[in-house]
Design an enzyme around this catalytic site. Sequence first.
Site, PDB file in Angstrom:
ATOM      1  N   THR A   1       0.971  -1.278  -0.127  1.00 52.84           N
ATOM      2  CA  THR A   1       0.220  -0.037  -0.232  1.00 52.84           C
ATOM      3  C   THR A   1       0.752   1.153   0.195  1.00 52.84           C
ATOM      4  O   THR A   1       0.755   1.920  -1.025  1.00 52.84           O
ATOM      5  CB  THR A   1      -0.575  -0.167   1.448  1.00 52.84           C
ATOM      6  OG1 THR A   1      -1.900  -1.835   1.139  1.00 52.84           O
ATOM      7  CG2 THR A   1      -1.980   0.904   1.078  1.00 52.84           C
TER       8      THR A   1
ATOM      9  N   ARG B   1       6.032  -7.692  -7.120  1.00 51.56           N
ATOM     10  CA  ARG B   1       5.834  -9.120  -7.115  1.00 51.56           C
ATOM     11  C   ARG B   1       4.518  -9.656  -7.675  1.00 51.56           C
ATOM     12  O   ARG B   1       3.335  -9.266  -6.884  1.00 51.56           O
ATOM     13  CB  ARG B   1       6.695  -9.869  -5.921  1.00 51.56           C
ATOM     14  CG  ARG B   1       8.082 -10.077  -5.966  1.00 51.56           C
ATOM     15  CD  ARG B   1       8.006 -10.558  -4.680  1.00 51.56           C
ATOM     16  NE  ARG B   1       7.504  -9.801  -3.238  1.00 51.56           N
ATOM     17  CZ  ARG B   1       7.193 -10.133  -2.340  1.00 51.56           C
ATOM     18  NH1 ARG B   1       7.636 -11.932  -2.416  1.00 51.56           N
ATOM     19  NH2 ARG B   1       6.488 -10.190  -1.470  1.00 51.56           N
TER      20      ARG B   1
ATOM     21  N   LYS C   1      -3.807 -14.301   4.474  1.00 50.76           N
ATOM     22  CA  LYS C   1      -2.818 -13.203   3.845  1.00 50.76           C
ATOM     23  C   LYS C   1      -3.516 -12.433   3.091  1.00 50.76           C
ATOM     24  O   LYS C   1      -3.684 -11.467   3.266  1.00 50.76           O
ATOM     25  CB  LYS C   1      -1.425 -14.196   3.540  1.00 50.76           C
ATOM     26  CG  LYS C   1      -0.756 -12.473   3.550  1.00 50.76           C
ATOM     27  CD  LYS C   1       1.494 -13.197   3.298  1.00 50.76           C
ATOM     28  CE  LYS C   1       1.490 -11.520   2.918  1.00 50.76           C
ATOM     29  NZ  LYS C   1       1.425 -10.852   1.405  1.00 50.76           N
TER      30      LYS C   1
ATOM     31  N   ALA D   1       9.153 -13.976   0.104  1.00 51.97           N
ATOM     32  CA  ALA D   1      10.635 -13.914   0.680  1.00 51.97           C
ATOM     33  C   ALA D   1      10.671 -14.670   2.088  1.00 51.97           C
ATOM     34  O   ALA D   1      12.131 -14.476   2.608  1.00 51.97           O
ATOM     35  CB  ALA D   1      11.030 -12.212   1.392  1.00 51.97           C
TER      36      ALA D   1
ATOM     37  N   PHE E   1       8.076  -9.270   2.761  1.00 46.51           N
ATOM     38  CA  PHE E   1       8.481  -9.256   4.479  1.00 46.51           C
ATOM     39  C   PHE E   1       9.192  -8.127   5.006  1.00 46.51           C
ATOM     40  O   PHE E   1       9.544  -7.058   4.866  1.00 46.51           O
ATOM     41  CB  PHE E   1       8.954 -10.718   5.077  1.00 46.51           C
ATOM     42  CG  PHE E   1       7.403 -11.763   4.860  1.00 46.51           C
ATOM     43  CD1 PHE E   1       5.791 -11.236   5.552  1.00 46.51           C
ATOM     44  CD2 PHE E   1       7.852 -13.180   4.059  1.00 46.51           C
ATOM     45  CE1 PHE E   1       5.076 -12.496   4.783  1.00 46.51           C
ATOM     46  CE2 PHE E   1       7.322 -14.260   3.943  1.00 46.51           C
ATOM     47  CZ  PHE E   1       5.322 -13.595   4.497  1.00 46.51           C
TER      48      PHE E   1
ATOM     49  N   TRP F   1      -3.941   4.879   2.104  1.00 44.12           N
ATOM     50  CA  TRP F   1      -4.998   3.941   2.589  1.00 44.12           C
ATOM     51  C   TRP F   1      -6.056   4.928   2.132  1.00 44.12           C
ATOM     52  O   TRP F   1      -6.968   4.249   1.140  1.00 44.12           O
ATOM     53  CB  TRP F   1      -5.376   3.090   3.945  1.00 44.12           C
ATOM     54  CG  TRP F   1      -6.166   2.268   3.380  1.00 44.12           C
ATOM     55  CD1 TRP F   1      -5.934   0.855   3.180  1.00 44.12           C
ATOM     56  CD2 TRP F   1      -7.825   2.106   3.309  1.00 44.12           C
ATOM     57  NE1 TRP F   1      -6.999   0.350   3.216  1.00 44.12           N
ATOM     58  CE2 TRP F   1      -8.261   0.803   2.906  1.00 44.12           C
ATOM     59  CE3 TRP F   1      -8.535   2.755   3.742  1.00 44.12           C
ATOM     60  CZ2 TRP F   1      -9.366   0.785   3.206  1.00 44.12           C
ATOM     61  CZ3 TRP F   1      -9.783   2.981   3.631  1.00 44.12           C
ATOM     62  CH2 TRP F   1     -10.428   1.369   3.091  1.00 44.12           C
TER      63      TRP F   1
END
Lengths: 552, 552
Positions: B70, B91, B102, B270, B298, B406
Amino acid sequence: MKDIEIAQKCTMEPIGEVAKRAGLTEDEIDQYGKYKAKISLPLKDHEPTKRKLVLVTAINPTPAGEGKSTVTVGLADAMQLRNKKTMIALREPSLGPVMGMKGGATGGGYSQVVPMEDINLHFTGDMHALTAANNTLAALIDNHIHQGNQLGIDQRRVIWKRVVDINDRALRHVVVGLGGPTSGVPREDGFDITVASELMAIICLAKDIADLKNRIGRIVIGYTFDRQPVTVDQLGVTGAIAVLLKDAIKPNLVQTLAHTPAVIHGGPFANIAHGCNSVFATKTCLDLADYTITEAGFGADLGAEKFLDIKAPVLGKTPDAVVIVATVRALKMNGGVSKKELDAENVAAVEQGYANLRKHVQNMQRYGLPVLVALNRFVQDTDAELQKIQELCEQDGTKAFVCDVWAKGGNGALELADAVVEACDKKTEFKPLYGSDDEVEVKIEKIVREIYGGDGVEFGPKAKKQLVQFHKLGWDKLPVCMAKTQFSLSDDASLLGAPTGFTIHVREFVPKLGAGFLVALTGNVLTMPGLPKVPAAMGINLTDEGVIEGLY
Amino acid sequence: MKDIEIAQKCTMEPIGEVAKRAGLTEDEIDQYGKYKAKISLPLKDHEPTKRKLVLVTAINPTPAGEGKSTVTVGLADAMQLRNKKTMIALREPSLGPVMGMKGGATGGGYSQVVPMEDINLHFTGDMHALTAANNTLAALIDNHIHQGNQLGIDQRRVIWKRVVDINDRALRHVVVGLGGPTSGVPREDGFDITVASELMAIICLAKDIADLKNRIGRIVIGYTFDRQPVTVDQLGVTGAIAVLLKDAIKPNLVQTLAHTPAVIHGGPFANIAHGCNSVFATKTCLDLADYTITEAGFGADLGAEKFLDIKAPVLGKTPDAVVIVATVRALKMNGGVSKKELDAENVAAVEQGYANLRKHVQNMQRYGLPVLVALNRFVQDTDAELQKIQELCEQDGTKAFVCDVWAKGGNGALELADAVVEACDKKTEFKPLYGSDDEVEVKIEKIVREIYGGDGVEFGPKAKKQLVQFHKLGWDKLPVCMAKTQFSLSDDASLLGAPTGFTIHVREFVPKLGAGFLVALTGNVLTMPGLPKVPAAMGINLTDEGVIEGLY
């Protein structure tokens, strides 16, 4: 020149142009690269005047090859040359045979659909979406069992198998869930090839998204400890599986080398699944073109039977004409000639092998359909051999046309095209093989006696037990999808020609409630092929410049 | 409003327009639907004036969430608002977490990349192509053993595992090849998640097709009975595997809600893989834009370390600035607050948890890079809490910026964007963590001491044996890809903050000669996740009109 080289030399039309000629608006397609597109359904306001459907099928395949897709493409290009508004509906190839032995399924020579590399590899991702959806469901099932098993699923009776779109014999029988309590509940399991999966059948038979979800929801994934079927709806994951298939249900548009629009969608094998491209694909062509040339897999005993008995009722239309593809070489092999002696003229062997062709012609006529024979010419064929088949056909009241579509494209099938147009104008009355109210056993009996030419059917111990269960569960009137060797009319691959006096052995059923049929496994047919000693993969290469070599 | 609803309300720009603004010609892209495209490499004649690279990383993740993607998206949109020519390299999400827990990886709120549903599902098929290529290779290996095993592969020492892009714990440990002599050679095997596969690392590190083929060819798939490594080149199938990846190596173009061009390509996790988008993706952005905002997975102990030690040497460029994302909530959890008490103001806990942020800042500074902190604001955060972090950062010589991306998109990160531009203009000298000539043991020791803050490393019995073998085979100077829990700087997920006095336990190595590194498995990290009791899949739906609901 090799097929791939011919294909690579072709100047393709941008897919937007192909779509426009087919009558599709820009809003109705989504491009996947410059030469592929997905078609958004439902289509609106397209009303062709004719809506004629031509089914291309074949004799039993032999290692000599028949070229059914090649004839399908060549015939469609010939129809275009005759100024008939024509489209093609084909199945998508599976990566398994592409990397294994059989090669792709995009035709050959000057009768190909292109881009052949893309179509034979990942295409627009439908196979992969199916694989992912299938295996996501499998993971959700094992997770349900692992996380408390609220539904009481008996892990010994899970029938939902995982799939890969690869010929991988090592995955036929596996044990999963090993490694201790944190890695799931151990159980026996197995992988099928993706094209045999129920989700493949479902995307090929679904009429719209609501129907897709209904079918997914009623898939039976296994049984509880007290032998009650468990469905995907009960697992609560119908929506997630449907979401994974939201693009895979859209038919794909490509073109032939002669730029005839071709819709390629869905790829069930005809020996272990129902063998026809999707209802969406065929319907799209019917909605856009006057003539739709479509194909069913392997011989007419498998693909065409399933087209007529399983797909046509959902499609709501039966073919206006049937074309049966045969070759001199394949008839010779059916007549007992070995593969290395195929090049020598042998009219007697052709005559003997003709029994196979005759049986398939009779079978299609049994459904009340006009039948034409396409003799797909190979360079080694002699005039005497070709004439013999034409004579034999003539004697039996059929007409056989020599087609040279590999070398000449549409120009090699003009005569056939004219005959197809003529046949389509005749009025026919379709005679179904079985009634929807016939019980499973009766349906199979009718397929065996009337199509295969066998004496009857024998159910093995497991199949017998299952039949008892099906009668209890009310599944006893579902259509049947026969899983049988493609090489023979019987369930024994070595019985060529038109064998008689045989029995079909049903060893097991796989109920596919979402697809809406029962798969009957006969003989020793496998739902996961293996790779040969020298797989096709070993001959495939990518140059440093990105050109693919060695793809068939 | 939910993320998916915000995304679905957005009016996307046709991808051709986005490409044009990015400086790409029509010939350089292939559309995949109206809002996605693949970029054809190599690009020609694009020469931006700046080529600045900004790496976005984070503190150790907690269940409270950090919002690294974000912030990455919001920062890029802010740079665009400041009229800086900016692109994003991210990615690709894995289906496993999307269906599991997740969720996807497309940002949130008004800082998202779109079309979020497509990106989070099949996107342009890269994950599926990798899965197919990986499993085709597996089938070819088992087939080689089954068909006479000319290379003498020891079936007990095959290290090439199959993969699925699904969280499927039941596949962690399996036995394949059961069912008798026609179904292969039985052996113990296991599945990883696709994002952990060596082919994923390879497409993320390859420089061109020749390099891709070299890397595939030198993959070690196992060992012979006399313990010699067996490569893909020896199997003779390098070309076939490369062909299956011919499109997957091309980076994908999409856009943010504010139409900033974003390249999303490659998706290694990761924690168990090298955690960075592809060199192709980052290089494409560098070649087109003045500012490339990229992200590593991560926390900075995993993704950023691997970016700097594994990816940067291949890319030939190190970051000009590093942004570390933190949240009040995550620092509170690092300070010992439980998830349900997160909403209450707790400045003391923030101060205690700050130790984690400080350690990551110091780690990045250790590489000689300018570091900025982005505090990703949540509605429950209090001014006192945010100010406390800013003060602590100030005391340590770093600047922390409150971002509200956000809710406000790029407008929520303008201050950060200005600071990033300023930081990028400073001259920096990159100080690598280890030398390419350091031995494996030394490399790991340096990572553990200097990045994790641990006392040293302990090799388990299997790892010790492997090290002996690696020294013999000349693999002892390869870079190391640590597989470690993402939740702690140590290999024990429960040690939050900035633990000290711990040892890292390497239980096993997985040599990845094609990727060009050794994976070191530490603690109890798994290369195949499982699904939770109530998987995200249960909340996902497709309406009859084709709208997706419940995707995160």
